[in-house]
Design an enzyme around this catalytic site. Structure first.
Site, short mmCIF file in Angstrom:
data_model
loop_
_atom_site.label_atom_id
_atom_site.label_comp_id
_atom_site.label_asym_id
_atom_site.label_seq_id
_atom_site.Cartn_x
_atom_site.Cartn_y
_atom_site.Cartn_z
N TYR A 156 0.84 -1.21 0.00
CA TYR A 156 0.00 0.00 0.00
C TYR A 156 0.87 1.26 0.00
O TYR A 156 0.65 2.19 -0.78
CB TYR A 156 -0.91 -0.05 1.23
CG TYR A 156 -1.91 1.06 1.36
CD1 TYR A 156 -3.07 1.07 0.60
CD2 TYR A 156 -1.72 2.09 2.27
CE1 TYR A 156 -4.02 2.07 0.74
CE2 TYR A 156 -2.65 3.09 2.44
CZ TYR A 156 -3.81 3.09 1.67
OH TYR A 156 -4.73 4.10 1.82
N LYS A 160 1.08 4.20 -2.82
CA LYS A 160 0.70 5.58 -2.50
C LYS A 160 1.87 6.55 -2.69
O LYS A 160 1.67 7.71 -3.03
CB LYS A 160 0.16 5.66 -1.06
CG LYS A 160 -1.15 4.91 -0.86
CD LYS A 160 -2.25 5.47 -1.75
CE LYS A 160 -3.59 4.80 -1.53
NZ LYS A 160 -4.64 5.34 -2.41
P1 NAP Z 1 -13.42 2.27 0.88
O1 NAP Z 1 -14.43 2.72 1.85
O2 NAP Z 1 -12.88 0.88 0.97
O3 NAP Z 1 -14.00 2.52 -0.61
C1 NAP Z 1 -13.24 2.16 -1.73
C2 NAP Z 1 -13.95 2.56 -3.01
O4 NAP Z 1 -13.12 2.20 -4.13
C3 NAP Z 1 -15.28 1.84 -3.22
O5 NAP Z 1 -16.17 2.72 -3.84
C4 NAP Z 1 -14.91 0.68 -4.15
O6 NAP Z 1 -15.99 0.23 -4.97
C5 NAP Z 1 -13.87 1.37 -5.02
N1 NAP Z 1 -12.96 0.43 -5.69
C6 NAP Z 1 -12.20 -0.53 -5.12
N2 NAP Z 1 -11.50 -1.17 -6.07
C7 NAP Z 1 -11.84 -0.59 -7.26
C8 NAP Z 1 -11.46 -0.80 -8.61
N3 NAP Z 1 -10.59 -1.75 -8.96
N4 NAP Z 1 -12.02 -0.02 -9.57
C9 NAP Z 1 -12.91 0.93 -9.25
N5 NAP Z 1 -13.30 1.20 -8.00
C10 NAP Z 1 -12.78 0.43 -7.01
O7 NAP Z 1 -12.11 3.21 0.91
P2 NAP Z 1 -11.93 4.71 1.51
O8 NAP Z 1 -11.52 4.59 2.92
O9 NAP Z 1 -13.09 5.55 1.12
O10 NAP Z 1 -10.62 5.17 0.70
C11 NAP Z 1 -10.70 5.90 -0.51
C12 NAP Z 1 -9.28 6.28 -0.95
O11 NAP Z 1 -8.64 7.04 0.09
C13 NAP Z 1 -8.39 5.06 -1.19
O12 NAP Z 1 -7.52 5.32 -2.28
C14 NAP Z 1 -7.59 4.96 0.09
O13 NAP Z 1 -6.35 4.32 -0.11
C15 NAP Z 1 -7.42 6.43 0.45
N6 NAP Z 1 -7.14 6.64 1.88
C16 NAP Z 1 -8.05 6.27 2.83
C17 NAP Z 1 -7.74 6.51 4.17
C18 NAP Z 1 -8.68 6.15 5.27
O14 NAP Z 1 -8.29 6.32 6.44
N7 NAP Z 1 -9.89 5.70 5.01
C19 NAP Z 1 -6.53 7.12 4.51
C20 NAP Z 1 -5.65 7.47 3.52
C21 NAP Z 1 -5.98 7.25 2.20
P3 NAP Z 1 -16.97 -1.00 -4.48
O15 NAP Z 1 -17.84 -0.41 -3.40
O16 NAP Z 1 -17.72 -1.37 -5.70
O17 NAP Z 1 -16.05 -2.06 -3.96
#
Ligand code: NAP
Length: 248
Positions: A156, A160
């Site tokens: 990861y 990133k």
């Molecule tokens: P999440 O709740 O797991 O949601 C992930 C989203 O990405 C869902 O809409 C999922 O669609 C979609 N997705 C997954 N694989 C995909 C693919 N191959 N093609 C198209 N769409 C895909 O994640 P989140 O926490 O909102 O995170 C969003 C972004 O922020 C990510 O890049 C993550 O690394 C980054 N981030 C998150 C955090 C945190 O603390 N949450 C911190 C730093 C960075 P489905 O619903 O259809 O599976």
């Protein structure tokens, strides 16, 4: 004040979590929203309706961001449906955490493909449109983990950190055509992705954050509005940490 009135945005991975938050806040600011998901069709239908009720054009597309041809097809379809593309938010991402000793090759490759190759796929597919228009804002969702590293998340963190190098290169390549590329590095944002974690661990994290709370999808979405709008017209190639002071 509506900061994105009449602009067309594509957000990857917006069926839940941060992406959904961005879609909602963009629509409230007057943007038309095309968004993708990988399997949550029901949630995507609901979001589509919710956004349309805010008075903007909105459409969800099932598209695997890791797949080069699907990204090309998606951009073609969005262009047909929306006319132009002003904003791209590469938000789709996954985790497959493990210590290196236990991390399989498959889990390394999958995370790199979904998190990093997707940014190449989508940027390449959208660049022709943005070059012709001579404007565009690309926002890539990295993580504090990409800036700092994290034990148990080598795949990861590598994906990133790779996004940051890619984005800075795009800022240099595309800046003369008024296409801006910036990165957001969220800290601990409370979504389904972090919901998998042990509550005791999470409580410890909240305590260690200077602002004493986890972030919300809206915290990230508001930063996206800034980077997508003309308020940030002179900002490109930057990484903005949105982390409650975590990396301070
Ligand atoms: P999440 O709740 O797991 O949601 C992930 C989203 O990405 C869902 O809409 C999922 O669609 C979609 N997705 C997954 N694989 C995909 C693919 N191959 N093609 C198209 N769409 C895909 O994640 P989140 O926490 O909102 O995170 C969003 C972004 O922020 C990510 O890049 C993550 O690394 C980054 N981030 C998150 C955090 C945190 O603390 N949450 C911190 C730093 C960075 P489905 O619903 O259809 O599976």
């Amino acid at each position: 004040m509506k900061l994105l009135e009449g602009k067309n945005a594509i957000i990857t991975g917006a069926s839940r979590g941060i992406g959904k938050g961005i879609a909602e806040v963009f629509a409230k600011h007057g943007a038309n929203v095309a968004f993708t998901y990988s399997s949550s069709a029901e949630a995507a239908n609901q979001l589509e309706k919710e956004l349309q009720e805010l008075g903007v054009k909105a459409k969800g597309y099932k598209s695997d961001a890791a797949d080069f041809m699907q990204a090309e097809e998606l951009i073609k379809n969005v262009q047909q449906d929306f006319g132009s593309i002003d904003i791209l938010v590469n938000n789709a991402g996954i985790t497959k955490d493990n210590l290196l000793m236990r991390m399989s090759e498959e889990d390394f490759d999958k995370v790199i493909e979904v998190n990093l190759k997707s940014v190449f796929n989508m940027t390449k597919a959208v660049q022709r449109t943005m070059l012709k228009q001579r404007h565009g804002s690309i926002i890539n969702m990295s993580s504090v983990v990409g800036v700092k590293g994290n034990a148990g998340q080598a795949n990861y963190a590598a994906s990133k950190a790779g996004m940051i190098g890619f984005s800075k290169s795009m800022a240099l390549e595309l800046g003369s055509r008024n296409i801006r590329t910036n990165v957001i590095a969220p800290g601990f944002i409370e979504t389904e992705m972090t919901g998998k974690l042990d509550e005791k661990v999470v409580e410890g994290w909240r305590e260690a954050i200077p602002l004493k709370r986890g972030g919300t999808p809206e915290d990230i979405a508001n930063t996206c509005v800034f980077l997508a709008s003309d308020l940030s017209a002179y900002i490109t190639g930057q990484v903005i940490n949105v982390d409650g002071g975590m990396l301070t």
